[in-house]
Design an enzyme around this catalytic site. Structure first.
Site, PDB file in Angstrom:
ATOM      1  CG  ASP A 112      38.625  43.701  41.759  1.00  6.43           C
ATOM      2  OD1 ASP A 112      39.606  44.293  41.261  1.00  6.43           O
ATOM      3  OD2 ASP A 112      37.822  43.037  41.088  1.00  6.43           O
ATOM      4  CG  ASP A 130      39.826  47.244  38.005  1.00  6.04           C
ATOM      5  OD1 ASP A 130      40.431  46.656  37.088  1.00  6.04           O
ATOM      6  OD2 ASP A 130      39.311  46.650  38.972  1.00  6.04           O
TER       7      ASP A 130
END
EC number: 3.4.23.36
Length: 155
Positions: A112, A130
């Site tokens: 991330d 995501d």
């Protein structure tokens, strides 16, 4: 064919951005784009959304395979009746699932790197995969609500 291309290109974009995040951000301080609001910050997420369920790899693999199977089943059995936007939604959702699965399978964690801050609130880091899934859910729900409102007005 076009929907397969959407999936492949979206996965490729997700993986390329994660590669560059690892290459340029790993071990370094966050790179601020807009001070106190938007930055790139490398995070290794071994859990699910927002870091929950850390280390539950078997669970994630099972859920991922079930989700992929369901989406492929819908594509195969409903292809002719699905609207174009539904096919696009499913394509991006599938790309998001596969993008994060690739990370879990080959790295043991999901990279991330996109970070937002709102005042004192730090939103959890996320990635393009995501984003694909969250945006698609938002768009699908928005369109569903729109259709329901339209149905009510037509009655």
């Amino acid at each position: 064919m076009i929907y397969f291309l959407i999936v492949v290109l979206a996965i490729a974009l997700d993986q390329v951005t994660k590669y560059f995040a690892k290459l340029h951000l790993d071990g370094k301080a966050a790179y601020e784009i807009i001070p106190n609001f938007f930055s790139f910050d490398y995070v290794e997420n071994r859990g699910a959304a927002f870091g929950i369920m850390q280390g539950k790899h078997i669970f994630f693999f099972i859920v991922t395979f079930i989700a992929i199977a369901i989406i492929l089943y819908i594509f195969i059995t409903e292809y002719k009746t699905l609207m174009v936007y539904e096919k696009v939604f499913l394509s991006f959702f599938l790309a998001g699932i596969i993008g994060n699965f690739i990370d879990r399978a080959f790295r043991g964690y999901v990279i991330d790197f996109i970070s937002f801050k709102f005042g004192s609130y730090q939103y959890p880091c996320f990635n393009l995969a995501d984003s694909y899934m969250c945006v698609i859910i938002f768009l699908f729900l928005g369109y569903y609500i729109y259709r329901k409102i339209k149905e009510i007005k037509c009655k």
